[in-house]
Design a protein around this motif. Structure first.
Motif, PDB file in Angstrom:
ATOM      1  N   PRO A   1       0.823  -1.211   0.000  1.00  0.00           N
ATOM      2  CA  PRO A   1       0.000   0.000   0.000  1.00  0.00           C
ATOM      3  C   PRO A   1       0.856   1.260   0.000  1.00  0.00           C
ATOM      4  O   PRO A   1       1.907   1.315   0.629  1.00  0.00           O
ATOM      5  N   VAL A   2       0.412   2.274  -0.742  1.00  0.00           N
ATOM      6  CA  VAL A   2       1.079   3.573  -0.806  1.00  0.00           C
ATOM      7  C   VAL A   2       0.185   4.572  -0.086  1.00  0.00           C
ATOM      8  O   VAL A   2      -1.012   4.662  -0.381  1.00  0.00           O
TER       9      VAL A   2
ATOM     10  N   TRP B   1      -4.671   6.475   1.872  1.00  0.00           N
ATOM     11  CA  TRP B   1      -4.265   5.436   0.919  1.00  0.00           C
ATOM     12  C   TRP B   1      -4.371   5.976  -0.507  1.00  0.00           C
ATOM     13  O   TRP B   1      -5.355   6.620  -0.869  1.00  0.00           O
ATOM     14  N   VAL B   2      -3.330   5.722  -1.328  1.00  0.00           N
ATOM     15  CA  VAL B   2      -3.324   6.185  -2.715  1.00  0.00           C
ATOM     16  C   VAL B   2      -3.601   5.026  -3.672  1.00  0.00           C
ATOM     17  O   VAL B   2      -4.547   5.055  -4.448  1.00  0.00           O
ATOM     18  N   PHE B   3      -2.741   4.000  -3.650  1.00  0.00           N
ATOM     19  CA  PHE B   3      -2.915   2.802  -4.474  1.00  0.00           C
ATOM     20  C   PHE B   3      -2.003   1.712  -3.941  1.00  0.00           C
ATOM     21  O   PHE B   3      -1.235   1.940  -3.022  1.00  0.00           O
ATOM     22  N   ASP B   4      -2.097   0.511  -4.501  1.00  0.00           N
ATOM     23  CA  ASP B   4      -1.209  -0.602  -4.148  1.00  0.00           C
ATOM     24  C   ASP B   4      -0.164  -0.758  -5.239  1.00  0.00           C
ATOM     25  O   ASP B   4      -0.505  -0.886  -6.416  1.00  0.00           O
ATOM     26  N   CYS B   5       1.096  -0.738  -4.844  1.00  0.00           N
ATOM     27  CA  CYS B   5       2.214  -0.883  -5.769  1.00  0.00           C
ATOM     28  C   CYS B   5       2.698  -2.334  -5.722  1.00  0.00           C
ATOM     29  O   CYS B   5       2.949  -2.866  -4.638  1.00  0.00           O
ATOM     30  N   GLU B   6       2.812  -2.977  -6.866  1.00  0.00           N
ATOM     31  CA  GLU B   6       3.232  -4.379  -6.923  1.00  0.00           C
ATOM     32  C   GLU B   6       4.751  -4.460  -6.830  1.00  0.00           C
ATOM     33  O   GLU B   6       5.462  -3.961  -7.694  1.00  0.00           O
TER      34      GLU B   6
ATOM     35  N   TYR C   1       0.492  10.006   3.874  1.00  0.00           N
ATOM     36  CA  TYR C   1       1.033  10.376   5.179  1.00  0.00           C
ATOM     37  C   TYR C   1       1.303   9.104   5.997  1.00  0.00           C
ATOM     38  O   TYR C   1       0.700   8.064   5.729  1.00  0.00           O
ATOM     39  N   PRO C   2       2.160   9.198   7.012  1.00  0.00           N
ATOM     40  CA  PRO C   2       2.451   8.003   7.828  1.00  0.00           C
ATOM     41  C   PRO C   2       1.245   7.438   8.570  1.00  0.00           C
ATOM     42  O   PRO C   2       1.256   6.292   8.980  1.00  0.00           O
ATOM     43  N   ILE C   3       0.199   8.236   8.743  1.00  0.00           N
ATOM     44  CA  ILE C   3      -1.018   7.731   9.380  1.00  0.00           C
ATOM     45  C   ILE C   3      -1.727   6.852   8.359  1.00  0.00           C
ATOM     46  O   ILE C   3      -2.197   7.325   7.332  1.00  0.00           O
TER      47      ILE C   3
ATOM     48  N   LEU D   1       5.542   5.332   1.442  1.00  0.00           N
ATOM     49  CA  LEU D   1       5.068   6.669   1.794  1.00  0.00           C
ATOM     50  C   LEU D   1       5.503   7.669   0.740  1.00  0.00           C
ATOM     51  O   LEU D   1       6.614   7.580   0.226  1.00  0.00           O
ATOM     52  N   CYS D   2       4.619   8.603   0.419  1.00  0.00           N
ATOM     53  CA  CYS D   2       4.939   9.658  -0.566  1.00  0.00           C
ATOM     54  C   CYS D   2       5.813  10.712   0.088  1.00  0.00           C
ATOM     55  O   CYS D   2       5.733  10.997   1.228  1.00  0.00           O
TER      56      CYS D   2
END
Length: 114
Positions: free
Chosen positions: A78-79, A90-95, A82-84, A113-114
Motif C-alpha cells: 500500500p502507498v 491510501w493512494v494505491f497498491d504498488c506491486e 502520510y504516515p497515518i 510513503l509519498c
C-alpha cells in the motif's frame, strides 16, 4: 500495474509512452534490493529506504498480464500520502517482487510513503 525500474530519477530524461514514472516513494518496514529487483529485510535501525523510479500504468479489470518471473511473488504494497495509515491517506497498491510469502511483509507492516 506498477513496475520498479532499475533507474534513479536523475537517469530518466523523458516520459514513458504509456503511464507515468513516479519517484520520491519511501519504503517503511523493508528495503529494496536494486540488483535482484525485490523487497528485502531492512538494515538495523533503518526506518525508511527510497525506492527507485516506479513505472505505473493502467490496466483493464480482469487482464492480469504476464508474469515475467514465476519464482517471484507479488506483494501489493500500500502507498500512503502520510504516515497515518487509513483509507483517507491510501493512494494505491504498488506491486513489488518478493521471494518470501506475501504475509511475511504484511506482518512486518511494510508500506510506501509519498
Amino acid at each position: 500495474k506498477s513496475e520498479v525500474l532499475r533507474l534513479d530519477k536523475h537517469e530518466i530524461d523523458r516520459g514513458p509512452q504509456e503511464g507515468v514514472y513516479i519517484f520520491g516513494l519511501f519504503l517503511e518496514g523493508c528495503s529494496w534490493d536494486k540488483n535482484k529487483q525485490k523487497v528485502k529485510e531492512a538494515a538495523p535501525k533503518e526506518m525508511f529506504k527510497e525506492l527507485p523510479a516506479v513505472h505505473v500504468t493502467g490496466e483493464a479489470a480482469g487482464h492480469g498480464g504476464k508474469k515475467k518471473n514465476r519464482e517471484m511473488k507479488q506483494f501489493k504494497c500500500p502507498v500512503y500520502k502520510y504516515p497515518i495509515r487509513n483509507d483517507i491517506n491510501w493512494v494505491f497498491d504498488c506491486e513489488l517482487n518478493c521471494e518470501e510469502e506475501v504475509h511475511h511483509w504484511i506482518m512486518r507492516g511494510c508500506c510506501l510513503l509519498c
